[in-house]
Enzyme design. Structure first.
Site, mmCIF file in Angstrom:
data_model
loop_
_atom_site.group_PDB
_atom_site.id
_atom_site.type_symbol
_atom_site.label_atom_id
_atom_site.label_comp_id
_atom_site.label_asym_id
_atom_site.label_seq_id
_atom_site.Cartn_x
_atom_site.Cartn_y
_atom_site.Cartn_z
ATOM 1 N N ASP A 22 119.769 7.912 11.390
ATOM 2 C CA ASP A 22 120.520 7.461 12.569
ATOM 3 C C ASP A 22 121.557 6.417 12.171
ATOM 4 O O ASP A 22 121.198 5.288 11.825
ATOM 5 C CB ASP A 22 119.547 6.875 13.594
ATOM 6 N N ASP A 25 124.244 5.064 20.257
ATOM 7 C CA ASP A 25 122.865 4.611 20.366
ATOM 8 C C ASP A 25 122.890 3.179 20.893
ATOM 9 O O ASP A 25 123.901 2.468 20.758
ATOM 10 C CB ASP A 25 122.184 4.651 18.991
ATOM 11 N N CYS A 42 114.977 5.749 20.042
ATOM 12 C CA CYS A 42 116.213 6.098 19.336
ATOM 13 C C CYS A 42 116.980 7.173 20.114
ATOM 14 O O CYS A 42 116.531 8.323 20.237
ATOM 15 C CB CYS A 42 115.873 6.602 17.931
ATOM 16 N N HIS A 57 118.954 3.149 13.731
ATOM 17 C CA HIS A 57 117.553 2.870 13.441
ATOM 18 C C HIS A 57 117.146 3.328 12.045
ATOM 19 O O HIS A 57 115.964 3.260 11.682
ATOM 20 C CB HIS A 57 116.648 3.572 14.458
ATOM 21 N N SER A 115 115.349 6.659 29.149
ATOM 22 C CA SER A 115 114.518 6.934 27.967
ATOM 23 C C SER A 115 113.087 7.321 28.299
ATOM 24 O O SER A 115 112.351 7.760 27.407
ATOM 25 C CB SER A 115 114.519 5.708 27.046
#
Length: 714
Positions: free
Chosen positions: A351, A364, A383, A370, A327
């Site tokens: 999401d 996810d 996310c 999220h 990430s």
């Protein structure tokens, strides 16, 4: 009957004989005189030089290798003199028998025999090779008393390279070792051949290798009068060697030690640099190794332990280790989306916790998703779904073209050898990387995971740190460098490494500001907030967690049930202070899990050290090593109050006198002296070392200096 003699005839014959004899004598003397004239007049110069050669010897004087210091003047690599027991194989009839007899005089361990055997295999038999190094005075005296028994064996005074802090920063400092055959051939074909006469060691790794030309110095020569047995009697003339220059690194060795201690027994890498100058402040690869093992040739047991260790301590993970960024890649993806018009800061998605593509569910990390996510929230809460969709919209080639601007998949140009490019995937890359046609084809599904820093993405922590500094420095990419300056030992002048702008990405300031604000949000309210709670500054960063092995669609990741080396890597990239960055870093802790728990706490202590002059207490340090502390525990210590840290010049017990006196790097360089001369080496047997010669003007080459000495003797 009486024979009558012809006296006149006999007298004539006698006179003839006398004339012939006289002519022979005259001719003989003429030949002798002619020969003398030829030798004394015609060949006088040539024979005089030969006679001089029989009486004297021209030997190279190997220069004292230059010092390596950290940015504060702490000595990281220096030299010391000691006696060695050496054998010249060509002068020994039975090598094994001689070594066996020597072992009764001087302690020779099996590892010494194995190392010597390897040296014999790699060297020429007329070279003097050490069988034992660092002899004690007692051992020198014991051998000297029995030297007559060992022709071809001698005690010599030599300079040894020393790395006083052992494993600390070993990957970046590097080490020296004996010149091998390939290196010898390369030197002989170069312009430096004369300068390496008599030199047996060369930089093999790290700064020792990359700055070999600056550290080596200039070889001098000495004219030595020798005895009939070839022993040095006295020095007739000399042209001293010039010591190598002092290399001052940009790293802070105290910060380096702090980071290495924070990693503990875990594997990983961290690179910290000044985003405004490109100076590298810490360059950590864990685990490390002791470079002192390599100076005189590493023994087989130690080599096997290092080479076969599953932890790969010889791998410079900061420079050559490549990792999926996880990430930590998202902020760069977001900036690329803004620049290409694929997203606006306000544009949102809903999401659900996954993204479906071609029947495959890309999950996810948060079950249920999220909710409504804009760009700010996608970074702060990390996310995945947002970036799955973004990657699909951008496509692999557009992503490649945008991400290469930050330095991903490119060499940074750092001043140390061995850097790797990593992999920034594209359709063209895949065609080059694979041979079979079906492997060369890019499949649309391969694009999705690239958006969250997975898939084919593989980069070094140096690349990630440089990319982080680009955002911190408002789009300006500075060339990273490990050496701050090189100090000339003769002129005492300092040549600083120039700050070099590598590139300026063509990003709009407003777009960079969007990403900077989101990164600051990560440490104030997002995935990195716990680690930075109560910090006396605002930092900006991004946590990352990268898979090491693929998890099936119907499987759930559970670190407790997986082998340690299959667990996720923990990553973190950050800079501080957020408003005026002075330090940027990127790091990975291998198989440690969530980046916010195991990587961000290390970054917090690094920033506390650099910005607040704070050092974690023992309890906090131990907790971070085990991944059991995010916010600092208890009261931190002032850096100056921490015992056991590398000391600056004012109190450096192992530093040269100039360093101990608080000298500047330029003054430290002036204190570096030339090595022991040939006379010192000859006098080693009598236990009377000769003081090192002082540094004077350098010989342009050993051969030129030798000719000058010859001319002066005539």
């Amino acid at each position: 009957m009486t024979e009558l003699k012809d006296h006149a005839s006999e007298l004539a014959r006698f006179r003839l004989r006398l004339l012939v004899a006289g002519l022979v004598v005259v001719l003989a003397f003429s030949v002798v005189v002619a020969r003398l004239v030829y030798l004394q007049v015609v060949r006088h110069e040539d024979l005089s030089e030969q006679a001089e050669n029989n009486r004297t010897a021209i030997v190279p004087v190997v220069p004292n290798r230059g010092l390596i210091l950290d940015r504060n003047g702490v000595v990281l690599a220096s030299n010391y003199s000691a006696y060695t027991l050496e054998i010249t194989p060509s002068k020994v009839a039975d090598l094994e028998q001689v070594i066996e007899e020597l072992s009764h005089v001087v302690d020779i361990q099996p590892r010494d025999r194995r190392r010597f055997k390897k040296l014999v295999e790699e060297s020429r038999n007329f070279e003097s090779l050490p069988i034992r190094t660092r002899l004690t005075d007692v051992e020198v005296a014991r051998f000297t008393a029995q030297r007559y028994r060992f022709p071809g064996v001698d005690v010599k005074a030599r300079l040894f390279r020393s790395y006083p802090y052992g494993e600390l920063a070993s990957h970046v400092i590097g080490y020296i070792g004996r010149i091998n055959q390939n290196e010898k051939a390369r030197i002989d074909d170069s312009e430096d051949a004369d300068n390496y006469k008599g030199t047996e060691y060369i930089g093999k790794l790290g700064i020792e290798q990359s700055y070999e030309a600056q550290l080596h110095g200039l070889t001098g020569v000495e004219e030595i009068e020798t005895s009939a047995g070839g022993r040095a009697v006295r020095k007739l003339a000399s042209n001293p060697a010039t010591p190598g220059n002092t290399v001052v690194m940009s790293i802070d060795i105290k910060l380096q030690k702090l980071v290495e201690d924070l990693f503990g027994d875990r594997r990983g890498a961290l690179v910290a640099l000044d985003p405004k100058t490109g100076e590298v402040l810490a360059f950590v690869s864990k685990p490390t190794f002791d470079p002192n093992l390599f100076v005189e040739g590493i023994d087989s047991e130690s080599w096997q332990a290092l080479n076969e260790s599953p932890d790969k301590p010889l791998l410079n993970r900061a420079l050559r280790g490549t990792y999926a960024p996880g990430s930590t890649y998202k902020p760069f993806m977001a900036l690329a989306a803004l620049e290409t018009g694929k997203r606006t800061p306000q544009q949102s998605i809903v999401d659900p916790g996954f993204f479906m593509f071609a029947g495959h569910r890309f999950r996810d990390d948060k079950e249920g998703g999220h909710g409504v996510v804009d760009m700010y929230k996608s970074i702060v809460q990390s996310c995945d779904t947002y970036y799955y969709i973004l990657a699909n919209d951008m496509g692999v080639d557009l992503m490649h073209d945008e991400m290469v601007k930050f330095g991903f998949g490119e060499l940074t140009g750092i001043d140390i050898n061995g850097e790797v490019r990593g992999v920034l995937p594209s359709t063209a890359w895949k065609r080059r990387a694979y041979k079979r046609a079906e492997q060369q084809k890019w499949y649309a599904g391969e694009t999705i995971s690239l958006g969250i820093g997975q898939g084919y993405n593989n980069f070094t922590m140096l690349q990630l740190a440089l990319a982080t500094s680009v955002i911190a420095n408002d789009g300006v990419k500075m060339k990273p460098h490990l050496v701050k300056e090189v100090v000339d030992v003769v002129t005492r002048s300092s040549k600083e490494t120039l700050r070099e702008i590598k590139a300026e990405i063509s990003a709009k300031p407003a777009n960079i500001a969007v990403i900077q604000r989101a990164l600051a949000g990560v440490t104030s309210e997002g995935t990195g907030a716990t680690a930075f709670k109560g910090a006396g500054y605002l930092s900006a960063g991004k946590t990352g967690t990268a898979q090491v092995v693929t998890i099936g669609q119907n499987e759930k990741y559970n670190a407790n049930t997986m082998p340690e080396r299959f667990r996720d890597n923990a990553l973190y990239m950050a800079y501080a202070p957020a408003q005026n960055p002075q330090i940027a870093l990127a790091m990975v802790v291998e198989n440690a899990g969530f980046g916010g728990v195991n990587a961000a706490p290390i970054a917090r202590r690094v920033f506390d050290y650099w910005l607040m002059n704070q050092y974690p207490n023992e309890a906090d340090l131990a907790a971070v090593q085990k991944g059991q502390a995010q916010t600092p525990l208890g009261q931190p210590r002032a850096v100056a109050d921490v015992p056991g840290l590398p000391v600056p010049p004012m109190s450096g017990a192992s530093a040269p006198a100039a360093v101990r006196a608080g000298a500047t790097p330029a003054q430290v360089a002036a204190a570096a002296s030339a090595p022991a001369s040939a006379v010192a080496m000859a006098s080693a047997a009598s236990m009377t070392p000769v003081p090192p010669a002082s540094a004077a003007s350098a010989a342009t080459s050993a051969a030129a200096a030798a000719r000058a000495l010859r001319k002066s003797r005539r």
